[in-house]
Write an enzyme that holds these catalytic residues in place. Structure first.
Site, short mmCIF file in Angstrom:
data_model
loop_
_atom_site.label_atom_id
_atom_site.label_comp_id
_atom_site.label_asym_id
_atom_site.label_seq_id
_atom_site.Cartn_x
_atom_site.Cartn_y
_atom_site.Cartn_z
CG HIS A 108 -0.35 0.38 2.51
ND1 HIS A 108 -1.04 1.05 3.49
CD2 HIS A 108 0.89 0.19 3.02
CE1 HIS A 108 -0.26 1.25 4.53
NE2 HIS A 108 0.92 0.73 4.28
CB CYS B 20 3.54 5.84 5.19
SG CYS B 20 4.10 4.89 6.61
CG HIS C 62 5.29 0.90 2.52
ND1 HIS C 62 4.64 2.07 2.16
CD2 HIS C 62 4.78 0.53 3.72
CE1 HIS C 62 3.77 2.39 3.11
NE2 HIS C 62 3.82 1.47 4.07
CG HIS D 200 2.86 -2.99 6.24
ND1 HIS D 200 3.82 -2.50 7.10
CD2 HIS D 200 2.34 -1.91 5.60
CE1 HIS D 200 3.86 -1.18 7.00
NE2 HIS D 200 2.96 -0.80 6.09
CG HIS E 85 1.29 -12.28 -1.90
ND1 HIS E 85 1.03 -13.06 -0.80
CD2 HIS E 85 2.63 -12.20 -2.00
CE1 HIS E 85 2.17 -13.44 -0.27
NE2 HIS E 85 3.17 -12.93 -0.96
CD GLU F 279 0.57 0.03 8.54
OE1 GLU F 279 -0.39 0.29 7.77
OE2 GLU F 279 1.26 0.90 9.10
#
Length: 154
Positions: A20, A29, A33, A35, A79, A143
């Site tokens: 995201h 952010c 990137h 998580h 994914h 997260e």
């Protein structure tokens, strides 16, 4: 005197990976990137009193939580790249990649908004699947191991 069965809460944890970005963020952010998310789904209900049956002594089989959460949240988001519909340039780019797994969100995909979205998706799923005898009482979405958001039934 009427006896009301006690309510017990049970929680199942599942994990998934997703990418995201927070397009208007002042820090890191704002970049693309990913998580390793973990979602905890908490249901509240009475313990089944069904001697001789598979669910005797349970609020719900944890496998049922896994099955429904996987179908409605984990599988669609795992994914995938979770992108806000307002992030038009990125939406266009992701749509240009053949067979890319993109989930276009109505809101910016912060952990708070993702937790709220998961709760809104799962609440009616569990209510309908179990005829209202259980309530989705909470969703916790991690997260990172140190950062999460909680949504609770009001």
């Amino acid at each position: 005197m009427i006896t009301v069965p006690e309510a017990i809460s049970i929680t199942r944890r599942l994990e998934f990976d997703a990418g995201h970005r927070i397009p208007n963020h002042d820090g890191q952010c704002r970049h693309l990137h990913g998580h390793r998310y973990a979602i905890e789904i908490t249901l509240t209900g009475a313990v089944a009193d069904h001697p001789g049956k598979a669910d005797d002594g349970m609020v719900l089989d944890f496998g049922d939580i896994k099955r429904l959460a996987t179908q409605y949240i984990v599988e669609p988001w795992d994914h995938a790249f979770l992108v806000a519909k307002e992030d038009a340039g990125l939406v266009d780019y992701l749509n240009s990649i053949p067979n890319h797994k993109t989930v276009i969100m109505e809101c910016v995909p912060t952990v708070e908004n993702l937790a709220s979205t998961a709760f809104k998706i799962l609440r009616p799923v569990f209510e309908q699947a179990f005829s209202g005898r259980l309530i989705l009482s909470a969703v916790r979405l991690y997260e990172t191991p140190n950062c999460w958001a909680d949504v609770t039934h009001s």
